[in-house]
Design a protein around this motif. Structure first.
Motif, PDB file in Angstrom:
ATOM      1  N   LYS A   3      -1.369  -7.254  30.121  1.00 61.55           N
ATOM      2  CA  LYS A   3      -1.024  -6.261  29.098  1.00 61.55           C
ATOM      3  C   LYS A   3       0.404  -5.730  29.193  1.00 61.55           C
ATOM      4  O   LYS A   3       0.938  -5.215  28.237  1.00 61.55           O
ATOM      5  CB  LYS A   3      -1.982  -5.063  29.204  1.00 61.55           C
ATOM      6  CG  LYS A   3      -3.350  -5.306  28.590  1.00 61.55           C
ATOM      7  CD  LYS A   3      -4.148  -4.028  28.641  1.00 61.55           C
ATOM      8  CE  LYS A   3      -5.541  -4.186  28.048  1.00 61.55           C
ATOM      9  NZ  LYS A   3      -6.286  -2.932  28.161  1.00 61.55           N
ATOM     10  N   ASP A 193      -8.552  -0.808  24.396  1.00 61.57           N
ATOM     11  CA  ASP A 193      -8.506  -1.941  23.468  1.00 61.57           C
ATOM     12  C   ASP A 193      -8.473  -1.546  22.000  1.00 61.57           C
ATOM     13  O   ASP A 193      -7.828  -2.207  21.194  1.00 61.57           O
ATOM     14  CB  ASP A 193      -9.698  -2.884  23.721  1.00 61.57           C
ATOM     15  CG  ASP A 193      -9.430  -3.798  24.917  1.00 61.57           C
ATOM     16  OD1 ASP A 193      -8.265  -3.873  25.368  1.00 61.57           O
ATOM     17  OD2 ASP A 193     -10.393  -4.423  25.405  1.00 61.57           O
ATOM     18  N   THR A 197      -5.547  -2.719  19.425  1.00 62.31           N
ATOM     19  CA  THR A 197      -5.775  -3.402  18.146  1.00 62.31           C
ATOM     20  C   THR A 197      -5.063  -2.684  17.010  1.00 62.31           C
ATOM     21  O   THR A 197      -4.421  -3.311  16.170  1.00 62.31           O
ATOM     22  CB  THR A 197      -7.299  -3.498  17.859  1.00 62.31           C
ATOM     23  OG1 THR A 197      -7.901  -4.198  18.946  1.00 62.31           O
ATOM     24  CG2 THR A 197      -7.586  -4.217  16.559  1.00 62.31           C
TER      25      THR A 197
END
Ligand code: HMH
Length: 221
Positions: A3, A193, A197
């Motif tokens: 990430k 997450d 997104t």
């Protein structure tokens, strides 16, 4: 997925649309010297309106950084961006005078209105700092990459447009974009997450709006 370098991951994944935004036919026409000066004047007037909406968006990012950031140097990078917008607005005014563009008479076109509305939606306190700073980076990075292209060796950018290209294509602006990218990457590296997104979707919206923005000046087919 690692990430910490999310922006690089996304840039690879969305290479086509990123290239569409940074190597748009309008930019390529500046670089090869075939640019229609009326198209340039259209861009100038429309971008002045955009920058006036962009400044409050950047102010909203500053507020989010102040409230949510884990690193106090973020605020300083964002504040330096606001300071350049102050210069930029003054520059637009003098540039418009030079080109005979009456800024008070410029009517925002649909693509510009849509982009400004999108920015306004992102000013909401509900929008996470991580999403906002990623968006901010993307908006600046598209201009940096686009105008830097017009300054590369072998480019035939007309002399009258070189200063415009240097505004966003210069090394200092490149460094500033790198600083924004580092902040965005740091935040994206530790975000849940669902926010990740949202940030990716918003980044794609920016790239689409940038393409539409260039289209206003050049061959909106
Ligand atoms: C449309 N995108 C647009 N205008 C700008 N001035 C920038 C990005 C960068 O500041």
């Amino acid at each position: 997925v690692e990430k910490s370098g999310m922006i690089d991951t996304w840039m690879k994944k969305h290479r086509m649309i990123y290239t569409g935004a940074t190597k748009h036919p309008f930019i390529l026409s500046i670089r090869d010297g075939t640019v229609d000066l009326e198209a340039f004047k259209t861009w100038l007037g429309q971008d002045y309106i955009f920058v006036r909406a962009f400044a409050p968006f950047v102010a909203s990012v500053l507020i989010k950084a102040w409230k949510e950031s884990d690193d106090c140097s973020d605020m300083e990078v964002i504040l330096s961006g606001m300071a350049s917008l102050n210069d930029e607005i003054a520059w637009f005014k003098s540039e418009a005078t030079m080109w005979g563009v009456q800024l008070s008479e410029v009517v925002p076109q649909k693509a510009n209105q849509d982009y400004c509305r999108f920015l306004e939606s992102l000013m909401s306190p509900d929008v996470e700092y991580t999403v906002a700073i990623t968006t901010f980076w993307a908006i600046e990075a598209v201009y940096q990459a686009s105008f830097a292209l017009c300054l590369e060796d072998g480019s035939k950018t007309p002399a009258a447009l070189r200063e415009t290209c240097r505004r966003w294509g210069n090394d200092g602006f490149g460094q500033y974009c790198n600083s924004l990218q580092k902040i965005a990457n740091r935040r994206l590296g530790k975000t849940p997450d669902d926010v990740l997104t949202k940030a990716e979707v918003t980044l794609l919206r920016v790239l689409e709006h940038e393409v539409e923005f260039w289209n206003m000046s050049h061959g909106a087919a």
